[in-house]
Enzyme design. Structure first.
Site, PDB file in Angstrom:
ATOM      1  N   CYS B  96       0.835  -1.205   0.000  1.00 42.40           N
ATOM      2  CA  CYS B  96       0.000   0.000   0.000  1.00 42.40           C
ATOM      3  C   CYS B  96       0.874   1.262   0.000  1.00 42.40           C
ATOM      4  CB  CYS B  96      -0.954  -0.048   1.190  1.00 42.40           C
ATOM      5  SG  CYS B  96      -2.357   1.047   1.040  1.00 42.40           S
ATOM      6  N   HIS B 194      -3.637  -5.988   1.888  1.00 41.83           N
ATOM      7  CA  HIS B 194      -3.475  -6.100   3.333  1.00 41.83           C
ATOM      8  C   HIS B 194      -4.052  -7.440   3.759  1.00 41.83           C
ATOM      9  CE1 HIS B 194      -2.316  -1.952   4.017  1.00 41.83           C
ATOM     10  NE2 HIS B 194      -3.317  -1.549   3.270  1.00 41.83           N
TER      11      HIS B 194
END
Lengths: 455, 238
Positions: B96, B194
């Protein structure tokens, strides 16, 4: 200290508050000049509208309750607000209102504040956790003449509230990562709370001196009382919320290069007891467990003190609390003695794991990931489950598998159960201890609490 | 304490890049090494350190907020330890915000464009809305197959000619350009997954570990809850 609202007084014949007008409000214009007769007529109409809204809201609440759709708090508030959008500002007139916000401890502290305020007179509260506008309206209309109110407010909704009226006291408990996919990141929550305080210059703010995010929110407010009870979860406070510089470990004083620093505390509390601003100390033993609740109680006492309610009377009433909407409640489920604990983010899991470390009872962990929980459960990896090695653990809930994988890597043996009933069965098999600890996240806890209320 | 024979896993500035359980990737790697009889050491490097050491075998960068992301770039550019480590063959995972930091450039929500570290050819600009939800992809790289996770990002990323996408999106947004997700170049891997990514995707963890160890790894007995979790999450992604 009284609440000042934007509602106009009848003694102002040429001015009328925008919010009093039954027509749609224009946010850019707050005042307009109208004739005295027209103002009086509008006021009468608006009062009628308020009466109707209150009656309709109460009807909706009763109906919802009798149909067993819920406690009726939210729907009643929603109906009343639809009929009189200005209802909140009318209900708060002449009331002393304490609002409570922060990531963790809101509901428990709201209960404590409501208890403490009763030492001064009748007090209403949205202690069931309906912590947005409709919940506030529902709480206030339950007993419109009560002089005190204790209102829990969602972190992102405080600004909406202070845009409408000035509370007497604002409690800022703590700020840490929570439901990042729903609430957003801490920086945006911090900015929103800071905006909320700018709209409430007349309020007394009671704020956590040990939480840099809260210090950043409150530091510029003119009336702050600081509470210190330590900072257990440090991972959201390693860097300055304002400039990003590294702050370091937060045991004790800290000061950032940008000037933000830990303020001197007016109230301090630790395992030994509390010290008040007047320098007096006393032991603080409560039925609710842990340092986390000593801190919550200190916030409630500071709120009471701000409203001139004597501390001994306030504390006496706070001590009567044995649970807060089921949190920390000892109950019986399927024949077993159970303690219900709520943990919904890394900071509150840390606190609850501290509590259960005081015994070796079997442990049931329940994790869901509905909208109110946040859909992302990556945060499970922020929690030090390694502490549970050697303990009897059963996992359940919608995200039991994520939890089981996390525990596998922590080398904690666990069983997976399809529901809490079965988890209770597994947890107590072959174990002489009949007493079980359940830690559940938000919706899982809510479901458990509802179920045990039906018994 | 440094252990010469241990595989050293650097958790890079978790105070700045670590908002989404990113520490979990380090726990997973260390445990999968230990279960195989290797020694593993997690080296946590906070932004208060002078510079990032170049002596670790694996470097992990997680997600963070805009301001923290810029602070992370500033820290990592100082001393250039990560570039030296990469040139020496270290394994890197950026998730990310970590993906954006490792790339060539990223534009934050306020419209400002920042240089990334340029360790992989991917650039990022803000998208029209936040991509939030379950993300599943299929990767042809190193036989990884199905990769699952949860995404939560505003950025939309474009993989340049010097890198390849890590996977193709089955469900979710991913990079948001064509159907690509993440990027890989040499031993630098980045992704929006994630979960954490390595907890959800053991094949990716083991691929990175075999690079770091320098030899093929023995198979670990799969544990059923992980297999079931992957099936459940792939179904949840639709």
């Amino acid at each position: 200290m009284t609440n000042t609202t934007r509602r106009s007084e009848r003694s102002e014949p040429t001015g009328q508050s925008q919010q009093d007008a039954p027509s749609a409000p224009d946010p850019g214009q707050r005042w307009r000049v109208v004739s005295a007769r027209r103002a009086r007529r509008a006021d009468v109409l608006s009062r009628l509208r308020t009466g109707t809204a209150l009656a309709a809201g109460r009807l909706a609440t009763t109906t919802s309750r009798s149909l067993r759709l819920g406690s009726g708090g939210i729907i009643g508030g929603r109906v009343a607000l639809a009929l009189q959008p200005d209802l909140l500002t009318r209900l708060v007139v002449d009331k002393r209102i304490v609002v409570i916000t922060g990531t963790n401890g809101k509901t428990t502290t709201t209960h404590m504040v409501a208890q403490a305020l009763r030492a001064g007179g009748a007090s209403v509260s949205n202690a069931t956790g309906a912590n947005m506008l409709d919940g506030h309206v529902a709480a206030l209309m339950a007993e419109p003449r009560a002089p005190y109110a204790s209102l829990e407010v969602d972190e992102l909704h405080l600004a909406q509230l202070t845009d409408r009226f000035q509370p007497s006291v604002i409690l800022l408990l703590n700020l840490s990562r929570d439901q990042l996919d729903r609430v957003g990141e801490i920086r945006s929550v911090e900015a929103s709370l800071r905006r909320a305080l700018r709209q409430a210059p007349g309020a007394r703010v009671v704020a956590n001196a040990d939480d840099p995010n809260i210090v950043s929110v409150a530091a510029d407010h003119p009336h702050v009382t600081w509470v210190s009870g330590g900072c257990r979860w440090k991972h959201d406070a390693l860097n300055c919320p304002r400039c990003g510089a590294f702050l370091g470990e937060l045991d004790g004083a800290w000061e950032c290069v940008c000037g933000l620093r830990r303020p001197n505390a007016d109230w301090t509390v630790d395992a030994g007891g509390l010290t008040a601003p007047d320098g007096t100390s006393e032991r603080l033993s409560l039925p609710l467990p842990g340092q986390v609740n000593r801190v919550n109680a200190t916030f409630a006492l500071a709120a009471a003190a701000a409203l001139d309610i004597p501390r001994t009377e306030a504390l006496d009433r706070i001590r009567r609390l044995r649970d807060a909407s089921g949190r920390y409640e000892h109950t019986t489920m399927a024949g077993h003695d159970v303690r219900l604990l709520l943990a919904k983010n890394p900071a509150s899991w840390l606190e609850m794991l501290d509590l259960v470390a005081e015994n070796d009872r079997p442990l049931i962990l329940v994790v869901n990931s509905r909208q109110a929980d946040g859909h992302d459960v990556s945060w499970l990896w922020d929690i030090e489950f390694e502490r549970l090695v050697g303990r009897k653990v059963v996992v359940t809930g919608e995200r039991a598998l994520d939890l089981a994988v996390r525990l596998r890597y922590a080398e904690v043996n666990c069983e997976i159960a399809t529901n809490v009933q079965r988890a209770l069965h597994s947890a107590t098999i072959g174990d002489s201890a009949d007493s079980v600890e359940i830690i559940a996240n938000y919706t899982a806890f809510r479901d458990l609490f509802a179920k045990r209320q039906q018994h | 304490m440094t252990d010469d024979s241990a595989i050293r896993i650097a958790l890079v500035v978790p105070d700045l890049l670590g908002t989404y359980g990113d520490r979990g990737n380090a726990l997973v790697l260390a445990q999968r090494l230990r279960w195989r009889g290797y020694r593993a050491e997690i080296v946590t490097v906070l932004s208060s350190a002078e510079t990032l050491p170049d002596s670790c075998d694996i470097y992990l960068l997680g997600g963070g907020e805009d301001v923290a992301q810029q602070a992370a770039v500033n820290f990592l550019a100082r001393g250039d330890g990560l570039r030296r480590a990469v040139n020496a063959g270290a394994v890197v995972l950026g998730v990310c915000g970590g993906l954006q930091v490792l790339g060539t450039s990223f534009t934050t929500g306020d419209g400002a464009t920042h240089h990334g570290l340029g360790l992989i050819d991917i650039s990022t600009e803000p998208g029209p809305n936040r991509a939030i939800g379950e993300l599943s992809t299929r990767s042809e790289e190193h036989g990884l197959g199905l990769l699952t996770g949860f995404e939560n990002h505003l950025g939309r990323s474009t993989v340049g000619p010097a890198a390849r996408p890590l996977g193709r999106v089955l469900h979710g947004i991913g990079n948001g350009s064509e159907d690509t997700e993440g990027a890989v170049s040499g031993r630098v891997v980045c992704t929006y997954l994630h979960g954490p990514a390595l907890a959800r995707n053991p094949a990716l963890a083991d691929t990175m570990l075999s690079w770091a160890v320098g030899e093929p790894l023995s198979e670990l007995a799969p544990f059923p809850e992980l297999t079931e979790l992957r099936t459940e999450r792939a179904r949840a992604a639709g």
